[in-house]
Enzyme design. Structure first.
Site, PDB file in Angstrom:
ATOM      1  N   ARG A   7       0.827  -1.208   0.000  1.00 38.85           N
ATOM      2  CA  ARG A   7       0.000   0.000   0.000  1.00 38.85           C
ATOM      3  C   ARG A   7       0.863   1.261   0.000  1.00 38.85           C
ATOM      4  O   ARG A   7       1.968   1.270   0.546  1.00 38.85           O
ATOM      5  CB  ARG A   7      -0.989   0.003   1.175  1.00 38.85           C
ATOM      6  CG  ARG A   7      -0.393  -0.073   2.542  1.00 38.85           C
ATOM      7  CD  ARG A   7      -0.513  -1.407   3.302  1.00 38.85           C
ATOM      8  NE  ARG A   7      -1.406  -2.433   2.873  1.00 38.85           N
ATOM      9  CZ  ARG A   7      -2.618  -2.653   3.365  1.00 38.85           C
ATOM     10  NH1 ARG A   7      -3.128  -1.865   4.262  1.00 38.85           N
ATOM     11  NH2 ARG A   7      -3.317  -3.666   2.958  1.00 38.85           N
TER      12      ARG A   7
ATOM     13  N   ASP B 180      -0.976   4.058   4.617  1.00 38.44           N
ATOM     14  CA  ASP B 180      -1.912   3.547   5.594  1.00 38.44           C
ATOM     15  C   ASP B 180      -1.829   4.477   6.804  1.00 38.44           C
ATOM     16  O   ASP B 180      -0.740   4.696   7.336  1.00 38.44           O
ATOM     17  CB  ASP B 180      -1.411   2.161   6.020  1.00 38.44           C
ATOM     18  CG  ASP B 180      -2.501   1.184   6.323  1.00 38.44           C
ATOM     19  OD1 ASP B 180      -3.684   1.564   6.264  1.00 38.44           O
ATOM     20  OD2 ASP B 180      -2.160   0.024   6.616  1.00 38.44           O
TER      21      ASP B 180
ATOM     22  N   ASP C  44      -3.535   4.884  10.550  1.00 39.66           N
ATOM     23  CA  ASP C  44      -4.387   4.211  11.530  1.00 39.66           C
ATOM     24  C   ASP C  44      -4.509   5.062  12.778  1.00 39.66           C
ATOM     25  O   ASP C  44      -3.495   5.495  13.345  1.00 39.66           O
ATOM     26  CB  ASP C  44      -3.778   2.861  11.928  1.00 39.66           C
ATOM     27  CG  ASP C  44      -3.826   1.838  10.813  1.00 39.66           C
ATOM     28  OD1 ASP C  44      -4.789   1.867  10.027  1.00 39.66           O
ATOM     29  OD2 ASP C  44      -2.902   1.009  10.727  1.00 39.66           O
TER      30      ASP C  44
HETATM   31  N1  ROI Z   1       3.702  -4.889   7.704  1.00 37.23           N
HETATM   32  C1  ROI Z   1       4.538  -3.945   8.173  1.00 37.23           C
HETATM   33  N2  ROI Z   1       5.784  -4.280   8.517  1.00 37.23           N
HETATM   34  N3  ROI Z   1       4.140  -2.645   8.335  1.00 37.23           N
HETATM   35  C2  ROI Z   1       2.878  -2.261   8.007  1.00 37.23           C
HETATM   36  O1  ROI Z   1       2.546  -1.066   8.164  1.00 37.23           O
HETATM   37  C3  ROI Z   1       1.983  -3.218   7.512  1.00 37.23           C
HETATM   38  N4  ROI Z   1       0.716  -2.904   7.176  1.00 37.23           N
HETATM   39  C4  ROI Z   1      -0.143  -3.800   6.703  1.00 37.23           C
HETATM   40  C5  ROI Z   1       0.236  -5.251   6.505  1.00 37.23           C
HETATM   41  C6  ROI Z   1       0.061  -5.591   5.036  1.00 37.23           C
HETATM   42  C7  ROI Z   1      -0.662  -6.119   7.365  1.00 37.23           C
HETATM   43  N5  ROI Z   1       1.605  -5.515   6.866  1.00 37.23           N
HETATM   44  C8  ROI Z   1       2.435  -4.555   7.363  1.00 37.23           C
HETATM   45  O2  ROI Z   1      -1.371  -3.420   6.420  1.00 37.23           O
END
Ligand code: ROI
Length: 171
Positions: free
Chosen positions: A94, A97, A99
């Site tokens: 992505r 993201d 959150d």
């Molecule tokens: N893995 C890591 N290391 N960092 C993330 O921000 C992250 N975000 C996700 C998924 C794909 C689960 N894996 C991730 O959404």
């Protein structure tokens, strides 16, 4: 309305992740009724989920905001969209993201929003940046971030050098 301390996690593994995060921090700092208290270092981390994708860059910011949790969520989603976020594959790569990890001491369980974030407690790439921002912070249930950090799986966090690039101004 009184201001709340809100902690937002940032992650990217596409399209120059560090620049994605730096741009997102600039946009978060520019939100109305909101100030940026502090920004964590950025870390590279091994992907949780499918391993045939690039490493992630992760970080977090501490905001003080008069936005409600849902208003803030709307703003986070708008910033994700502005960064061309696409969800192609479940747990896949992505561009950005964002959150909402913590909102004051509130526990929120609604259709759109779960706070504290559901995955917070078992992700070192979320807990470590929060610890950098506020080592004393506890979850609403009283658990300390420091104790959670010791128990969670290792995703090989590596602190990155400060980003040299100047982020694009928001708007
Ligand atoms: N893995 C890591 N290391 N960092 C993330 O921000 C992250 N975000 C996700 C998924 C794909 C689960 N894996 C991730 O959404």
């Amino acid at each position: 309305m009184a201001a709340s301390d809100a902690f937002v996690g940032l992650g990217s593994n596409m399209a120059d992740p560090s620049t994605q995060l730096a741009g997102a921090v600039a946009r978060l700092a520019a939100l109305s009724k909101t100030e940026l208290v502090a920004q964590s270092p950025f870390y590279s981390s091994k992907p949780v989920g499918p391993q045939d994708q690039p490493d992630f860059v992760n970080g977090a910011v501490w905001l003080r905001t008069q936005l409600t949790a849902l208003e803030l969520l709307d703003q986070l989603q708008a910033i994700e969209q502005a960064h061309g976020r696409e969800r192609i594959r479940h747990w896949g790569p992505r561009t950005l993201d964002l959150d909402l990890l913590l909102y004051g001491d509130e526990t929120i369980t609604s259709e759109r929003l779960t706070v504290p974030h559901a995955e917070l407690t078992n992700r070192d790439f979320v807990i470590q940046p929060l610890l950098d921002l506020d080592p004393q912070r506890r979850l609403p249930d009283g658990r300390s971030l420091a104790s959670l950090r010791q128990q969670c799986p290792d995703n090989n966090l590596q602190k990155l050098n400060p980003v040299a690039r100047i982020p694009t101004p928001p708007g």
